[in-house]
Motif scaffolding. Structure first.
Motif, PDB file in Angstrom:
ATOM      1  N   THR A   1       0.840  -1.204   0.000  1.00  0.00           N
ATOM      2  CA  THR A   1       0.000   0.000   0.000  1.00  0.00           C
ATOM      3  C   THR A   1       0.872   1.249   0.000  1.00  0.00           C
ATOM      4  O   THR A   1       0.595   2.212  -0.738  1.00  0.00           O
ATOM      5  CB  THR A   1      -0.927   0.005   1.231  1.00  0.00           C
TER       6      THR A   1
ATOM      7  N   GLY B   1       1.004   3.842  -3.031  1.00  0.00           N
ATOM      8  CA  GLY B   1       0.486   5.155  -2.646  1.00  0.00           C
ATOM      9  C   GLY B   1       1.516   6.256  -2.764  1.00  0.00           C
ATOM     10  O   GLY B   1       1.183   7.438  -2.686  1.00  0.00           O
ATOM     11  N   SER B   2       2.771   5.878  -2.941  1.00  0.00           N
ATOM     12  CA  SER B   2       3.843   6.871  -2.989  1.00  0.00           C
ATOM     13  C   SER B   2       4.193   7.303  -4.408  1.00  0.00           C
ATOM     14  O   SER B   2       5.121   8.079  -4.610  1.00  0.00           O
ATOM     15  CB  SER B   2       5.105   6.317  -2.307  1.00  0.00           C
ATOM     16  N   ILE B   3       3.490   6.747  -5.382  1.00  0.00           N
ATOM     17  CA  ILE B   3       3.743   7.183  -6.762  1.00  0.00           C
ATOM     18  C   ILE B   3       2.481   7.849  -7.309  1.00  0.00           C
ATOM     19  O   ILE B   3       1.375   7.478  -6.934  1.00  0.00           O
ATOM     20  CB  ILE B   3       4.156   6.002  -7.674  1.00  0.00           C
ATOM     21  N   ILE B   4       2.687   8.826  -8.148  1.00  0.00           N
ATOM     22  CA  ILE B   4       1.531   9.513  -8.741  1.00  0.00           C
ATOM     23  C   ILE B   4       1.053   8.691  -9.928  1.00  0.00           C
ATOM     24  O   ILE B   4       1.793   8.494 -10.892  1.00  0.00           O
ATOM     25  CB  ILE B   4       1.892  10.935  -9.207  1.00  0.00           C
ATOM     26  N   CYS B   5      -0.180   8.197  -9.820  1.00  0.00           N
ATOM     27  CA  CYS B   5      -0.747   7.416 -10.922  1.00  0.00           C
ATOM     28  C   CYS B   5      -1.324   8.396 -11.943  1.00  0.00           C
ATOM     29  O   CYS B   5      -2.450   8.858 -11.802  1.00  0.00           O
ATOM     30  CB  CYS B   5      -1.842   6.483 -10.387  1.00  0.00           C
TER      31      CYS B   5
ATOM     32  N   CYS C   1      -4.479   7.438 -13.696  1.00  0.00           N
ATOM     33  CA  CYS C   1      -5.687   7.600 -12.876  1.00  0.00           C
ATOM     34  C   CYS C   1      -6.208   9.031 -12.947  1.00  0.00           C
ATOM     35  O   CYS C   1      -7.389   9.283 -12.756  1.00  0.00           O
ATOM     36  CB  CYS C   1      -5.404   7.255 -11.414  1.00  0.00           C
ATOM     37  N   MET C   2      -5.287   9.972 -13.155  1.00  0.00           N
ATOM     38  CA  MET C   2      -5.679  11.386 -13.216  1.00  0.00           C
ATOM     39  C   MET C   2      -6.122  11.775 -14.632  1.00  0.00           C
ATOM     40  O   MET C   2      -6.507  12.916 -14.865  1.00  0.00           O
ATOM     41  CB  MET C   2      -4.491  12.292 -12.837  1.00  0.00           C
ATOM     42  N   GLY C   3      -6.005  10.856 -15.545  1.00  0.00           N
ATOM     43  CA  GLY C   3      -6.349  11.171 -16.926  1.00  0.00           C
ATOM     44  C   GLY C   3      -5.217  11.868 -17.655  1.00  0.00           C
ATOM     45  O   GLY C   3      -5.416  12.500 -18.689  1.00  0.00           O
ATOM     46  N   ILE C   4      -4.006  11.770 -17.066  1.00  0.00           N
ATOM     47  CA  ILE C   4      -2.850  12.404 -17.709  1.00  0.00           C
ATOM     48  C   ILE C   4      -1.949  11.273 -18.208  1.00  0.00           C
ATOM     49  O   ILE C   4      -1.273  10.628 -17.422  1.00  0.00           O
ATOM     50  CB  ILE C   4      -2.081  13.285 -16.707  1.00  0.00           C
TER      51      ILE C   4
ATOM     52  N   ILE D   1       4.374  14.309  -4.206  1.00  0.00           N
ATOM     53  CA  ILE D   1       3.426  13.877  -3.184  1.00  0.00           C
ATOM     54  C   ILE D   1       4.171  13.256  -2.005  1.00  0.00           C
ATOM     55  O   ILE D   1       5.351  12.936  -2.119  1.00  0.00           O
ATOM     56  CB  ILE D   1       2.387  12.863  -3.732  1.00  0.00           C
TER      57      ILE D   1
ATOM     58  N   CYS E   1      -8.221  10.986  -2.063  1.00  0.00           N
ATOM     59  CA  CYS E   1      -7.273  10.506  -3.076  1.00  0.00           C
ATOM     60  C   CYS E   1      -5.821  10.561  -2.602  1.00  0.00           C
ATOM     61  O   CYS E   1      -5.358  11.585  -2.128  1.00  0.00           O
ATOM     62  CB  CYS E   1      -7.422  11.316  -4.364  1.00  0.00           C
ATOM     63  N   TRP E   2      -5.134   9.433  -2.746  1.00  0.00           N
ATOM     64  CA  TRP E   2      -3.731   9.378  -2.319  1.00  0.00           C
ATOM     65  C   TRP E   2      -2.804  10.020  -3.336  1.00  0.00           C
ATOM     66  O   TRP E   2      -1.607  10.146  -3.089  1.00  0.00           O
ATOM     67  CB  TRP E   2      -3.295   7.963  -1.990  1.00  0.00           C
ATOM     68  N   GLY E   3      -3.342  10.442  -4.447  1.00  0.00           N
ATOM     69  CA  GLY E   3      -2.541  11.181  -5.418  1.00  0.00           C
ATOM     70  C   GLY E   3      -2.535  12.669  -5.126  1.00  0.00           C
ATOM     71  O   GLY E   3      -1.821  13.435  -5.773  1.00  0.00           O
TER      72      GLY E   3
ATOM     73  N   SER F   1      -3.361   6.798   2.684  1.00  0.00           N
ATOM     74  CA  SER F   1      -3.799   6.180   1.432  1.00  0.00           C
ATOM     75  C   SER F   1      -5.320   6.116   1.339  1.00  0.00           C
ATOM     76  O   SER F   1      -6.017   6.106   2.355  1.00  0.00           O
ATOM     77  CB  SER F   1      -3.225   4.772   1.332  1.00  0.00           C
TER      78      SER F   1
ATOM     79  N   GLY G   1     -10.791  12.492  -6.810  1.00  0.00           N
ATOM     80  CA  GLY G   1      -9.421  12.452  -7.329  1.00  0.00           C
ATOM     81  C   GLY G   1      -9.155  13.608  -8.277  1.00  0.00           C
ATOM     82  O   GLY G   1      -8.074  14.204  -8.267  1.00  0.00           O
TER      83      GLY G   1
ATOM     84  N   ALA H   1      -6.495  15.919  -6.588  1.00  0.00           N
ATOM     85  CA  ALA H   1      -5.221  15.426  -7.122  1.00  0.00           C
ATOM     86  C   ALA H   1      -4.986  15.891  -8.565  1.00  0.00           C
ATOM     87  O   ALA H   1      -3.975  16.519  -8.854  1.00  0.00           O
ATOM     88  CB  ALA H   1      -5.175  13.903  -7.053  1.00  0.00           C
ATOM     89  N   GLY H   2      -5.915  15.591  -9.444  1.00  0.00           N
ATOM     90  CA  GLY H   2      -5.723  15.900 -10.870  1.00  0.00           C
ATOM     91  C   GLY H   2      -5.502  17.385 -11.126  1.00  0.00           C
ATOM     92  O   GLY H   2      -4.490  17.785 -11.721  1.00  0.00           O
TER      93      GLY H   2
END
Lengths: 100, 264
Positions: free
Chosen positions: A85, A89-93, A96-99, B27, B42-44, B51, B144, B148-149
């Motif tokens: 976890t 959780g330590s990487i920017i997905c 997931c952000m649409g980027i 982050i 959101c954890w981002g 988390s 999110g 985040a985004g």
């Protein structure tokens, strides 16, 4: 007496389910996941139905179920769920952000 | 200001308290990320220190692993307090509470809409995440997009992220805008219809340790509890309703003190 028989029956079913899920179906992840969730749900439902008229048993049941869930957290931790976890959780997905 | 509001503000700040991100970007990557908050956060998000349990759940489902930690976490919270964390700790729920206070046309959501969230949980966060091995709820999550985004894109001084923005990002923004606009008119629109974490906790509402209790002798069926309820739950009729977030607003408003709460 009837209630004790019910409890014993439920315990036997739970033990059988445990062995069925974790021993027999160990190699089929999707079935294992579905049956794991289904067995927990079924167990909670029937135990709840059994105990709903007995306040003390009902209370005890809640504590037992809570203990089972906490044991799940600890067991997950032993399997490395916490580290996993933290890692994810330590990487920017970005996807997931649409980027992406 | 009510106790609930104070707790909501403090919870929002604590869960999003990684101040260095404001100056250095990126982050939080410390040990606290091992632990999940009991709500959608959101954890981002650059400020998030913990988390998101829904993101973690989908991650484990995508890896085809039994999520013992997350299942135990949801279960332990749910069996003790039901959906209470939605009412007191969720920043996105807090935002929707504030939005509904704005002057706008008010609408009542049909009861059947409350069941959509189970479809989202099983379909999007479960089956689709399992099949595609990607966290598809996160890809659609308006929370999110909001925390985040948008901040990540705004904070991107190099322009690298902005160059990568595509239709998916705009779809997320569109979902966010629709949710926020509907939250102006409908009480906690997202929590009631789409939140998969709320769906999980709501299952426990019926047999959690903490319960709402109605004294039928005292109740005059004035429905003031339903009017003040942020989820529009007819608590006087169904104290174990799946949508009850145990915010206790109804306890305060009840003119005859017929509503109470406590261990079962």
């Amino acid at each position: 007496m009837k209630k004790i028989e019910n409890l014993v029956g439920i315990a036997v079913v739970l033990v059988l389910l445990y062995f069925f899920i974790f021993r027999v179906l160990d190699r089929i992840p999707i079935l294992r996941l579905v049956l794991y969730l289904a067995s927990i749900g079924t167990a909670i439902y029937f135990l709840y139905r059994f105990a709903r008229r007995i306040a003390i048993v009902r209370m005890l049941l809640i504590f037992v179920i809570t203990a089972v869930f906490i044991a799940g957290i600890i067991y997950g931790g032993m399997l490395g769920d916490f580290v996993e976890t933290e890692t994810v959780g330590s990487i920017i997905c970005l996807s997931c952000m649409g980027i992406e | 200001m009510s106790l609930k509001r104070i707790v909501q503000i403090i919870a929002t700040i604590i869960q999003n308290s990684y101040i260095p991100a404001l100056f250095s970007g990126g982050i939080y990557q410390g040990i606290l990320k091992r632990y999940c908050t009991p709500i959608l956060n959101c954890w981002g998000c650059p400020l998030a220190v913990t988390s998101c349990p829904m993101g973690a759940l989908q991650h484990f489902i995508g890896l085809k692993l039994i999520p013992f930690y997350i299942a135990g976490f949801f279960g332990a919270i749910g069996i003790i307090i039901g959906r209470m964390s939605c009412g007191w700790l969720c920043p996105f729920g807090f935002l929707q509470d504030l939005l509904y206070k704005a002057k706008s046309v008010k609408m009542i959501l049909p009861q059947w809409c409350s069941y959509i969230k189970y479809g989202v949980l099983i379909g999007v966060a479960g089956i689709i995440a399992y099949v595609t091995t990607e966290p598809w709820f996160c890809k659609l999550c308006p929370d999110g997009a909001l925390i985040a985004g948008i901040p990540l894109v705004l904070a991107d001084s190099s322009g690298d992220l902005k160059a990568l923005i595509g239709w998916h990002f705009y779809m997320k923004i569109a979902i966010l805008i629709v949710v926020l606009l509907l939250s102006l008119s409908i009480k906690r629109f997202f929590c009631r219809t789409f939140c998969p974490i709320g769906a999980i906790y709501s299952v426990f509402n019926n047999f959690s340790l903490l319960q709402m209790k109605i004294d039928k002798e005292k109740c005059i069926e004035c429905e003031s509890c339903q009017m003040v309820c942020p989820m529009h739950v007819p608590i006087w009729r169904s104290p174990k309703n799946i949508d009850c977030i145990r915010c206790l607003d109804c306890v305060k408003i009840c003119p005859t003190k017929a509503i109470n709460h406590g261990p079962r």
